[in-house]
Design a protein around this motif. Structure first.
Motif, PDB file in Angstrom:
ATOM      1  N   GLU A  49     -33.502  -0.207  13.199  1.00  0.00           N
ATOM      2  CA  GLU A  49     -33.103   0.177  11.845  1.00  0.00           C
ATOM      3  C   GLU A  49     -34.237  -0.075  10.855  1.00  0.00           C
ATOM      4  O   GLU A  49     -34.565   0.781  10.033  1.00  0.00           O
ATOM      5  CB  GLU A  49     -31.867  -0.633  11.439  1.00  0.00           C
ATOM      6  CG  GLU A  49     -31.361  -0.346  10.045  1.00  0.00           C
ATOM      7  CD  GLU A  49     -30.162  -1.220   9.680  1.00  0.00           C
ATOM      8  OE1 GLU A  49     -30.188  -1.811   8.582  1.00  0.00           O
ATOM      9  OE2 GLU A  49     -29.216  -1.306  10.490  1.00  0.00           O
ATOM     10  N   ALA A  50     -34.863  -1.252  10.933  1.00  0.00           N
ATOM     11  CA  ALA A  50     -35.968  -1.595  10.028  1.00  0.00           C
ATOM     12  C   ALA A  50     -37.165  -0.679  10.263  1.00  0.00           C
ATOM     13  O   ALA A  50     -37.737  -0.135   9.306  1.00  0.00           O
ATOM     14  CB  ALA A  50     -36.367  -3.051  10.217  1.00  0.00           C
ATOM     15  N   MET A  51     -37.529  -0.479  11.519  1.00  0.00           N
ATOM     16  CA  MET A  51     -38.672   0.362  11.857  1.00  0.00           C
ATOM     17  C   MET A  51     -38.462   1.793  11.340  1.00  0.00           C
ATOM     18  O   MET A  51     -39.359   2.377  10.729  1.00  0.00           O
ATOM     19  CB  MET A  51     -38.872   0.359  13.376  1.00  0.00           C
ATOM     20  CG  MET A  51     -39.911   1.299  13.904  1.00  0.00           C
ATOM     21  SD  MET A  51     -40.141   1.159  15.700  1.00  0.00           S
ATOM     22  CE  MET A  51     -38.508   1.529  16.324  1.00  0.00           C
ATOM     23  N   THR A  52     -37.290   2.337  11.544  1.00  0.00           N
ATOM     24  CA  THR A  52     -36.973   3.691  11.080  1.00  0.00           C
ATOM     25  C   THR A  52     -37.044   3.763   9.558  1.00  0.00           C
ATOM     26  O   THR A  52     -37.566   4.729   8.989  1.00  0.00           O
ATOM     27  CB  THR A  52     -35.580   4.116  11.586  1.00  0.00           C
ATOM     28  OG1 THR A  52     -35.581   4.055  13.019  1.00  0.00           O
ATOM     29  CG2 THR A  52     -35.220   5.520  11.142  1.00  0.00           C
ATOM     30  N   PHE A  53     -36.543   2.736   8.886  1.00  0.00           N
ATOM     31  CA  PHE A  53     -36.598   2.668   7.431  1.00  0.00           C
ATOM     32  C   PHE A  53     -38.046   2.634   6.954  1.00  0.00           C
ATOM     33  O   PHE A  53     -38.442   3.404   6.075  1.00  0.00           O
ATOM     34  CB  PHE A  53     -35.831   1.436   6.951  1.00  0.00           C
ATOM     35  CG  PHE A  53     -35.911   1.182   5.476  1.00  0.00           C
ATOM     36  CD1 PHE A  53     -35.484   2.132   4.550  1.00  0.00           C
ATOM     37  CD2 PHE A  53     -36.407  -0.014   5.003  1.00  0.00           C
ATOM     38  CE1 PHE A  53     -35.553   1.891   3.186  1.00  0.00           C
ATOM     39  CE2 PHE A  53     -36.482  -0.268   3.638  1.00  0.00           C
ATOM     40  CZ  PHE A  53     -36.057   0.676   2.728  1.00  0.00           C
ATOM     41  N   TYR A  54     -38.872   1.770   7.535  1.00  0.00           N
ATOM     42  CA  TYR A  54     -40.271   1.650   7.118  1.00  0.00           C
ATOM     43  C   TYR A  54     -41.024   2.958   7.317  1.00  0.00           C
ATOM     44  O   TYR A  54     -41.800   3.384   6.456  1.00  0.00           O
ATOM     45  CB  TYR A  54     -40.973   0.516   7.871  1.00  0.00           C
ATOM     46  CG  TYR A  54     -40.369  -0.852   7.654  1.00  0.00           C
ATOM     47  CD1 TYR A  54     -39.675  -1.177   6.491  1.00  0.00           C
ATOM     48  CD2 TYR A  54     -40.485  -1.831   8.621  1.00  0.00           C
ATOM     49  CE1 TYR A  54     -39.121  -2.430   6.297  1.00  0.00           C
ATOM     50  CE2 TYR A  54     -39.937  -3.104   8.433  1.00  0.00           C
ATOM     51  CZ  TYR A  54     -39.253  -3.388   7.276  1.00  0.00           C
ATOM     52  OH  TYR A  54     -38.708  -4.632   7.087  1.00  0.00           O
ATOM     53  N   VAL A  55     -40.802   3.608   8.443  1.00  0.00           N
ATOM     54  CA  VAL A  55     -41.484   4.880   8.734  1.00  0.00           C
ATOM     55  C   VAL A  55     -41.087   5.954   7.716  1.00  0.00           C
ATOM     56  O   VAL A  55     -41.899   6.801   7.359  1.00  0.00           O
ATOM     57  CB  VAL A  55     -41.180   5.312  10.193  1.00  0.00           C
ATOM     58  CG1 VAL A  55     -41.558   6.760  10.451  1.00  0.00           C
ATOM     59  CG2 VAL A  55     -41.914   4.386  11.171  1.00  0.00           C
TER      60      VAL A  55
END
Length: 133
Positions: free
Chosen positions: A17-23
């Protein structure tokens, strides 16, 4: 081949979830690999065993730890972003601060035309800067 240096982020169930948000926050960003825990493996099935992503050419790695730790992220270490425009810093600051905590409010400082330091909803600390130059 030269050694590689990457920032490594450990989450407890929110890595993807965090990785997708940052990207989603940067123009030049992508998930470059993701490996999930399978049945019978030591992590929660389907959670992130190891993933990597890139933000504007900077490589990051992340995992979901199945072990509960007595520590988490700290503002003593933060991701520093030199923003290229006022629109970028305003947009990224607004999105990262949602559900997070602002440590230094968005504004003008002696070292930057516009700057904000915050911890996002996952606890990761960010410094966004639009320099005077």
């Amino acid at each position: 081949m030269a050694s590689r240096v990457s920032t490594f982020l450990m989450f407890e169930g929110k890595a993807e979830e965090a990785m997708t948000f940052y990207v989603s926050l940067f123009k030049d960003a992508s998930v470059t690999s993701i490996k999930r825990y399978g049945p019978g493996e030591p992590g929660t099935e389907g959670s992130v065993m190891m993933a990597s992503f890139s933000l504007n050419g900077q490589r990051f790695m992340c995992i979901d730890s199945s072990v509960k730790h007595a520590f988490t992220f700290t503002p003593a270490t933060s991701i520093f972003v030199d923003c290229e425009s006022e629109a970028e810093i305003d947009t990224v600051a607004a999105k990262l601060s949602e559900g997070g905590q602002v440590l230094m409010p968005l504004g003008e400082y002696p070292f930057a035309r516009k700057f904000i330091w915050l911890a996002d909803r996952y606890g990761v600390s960010w410094q966004l800067s639009l320099t005077n130059a």
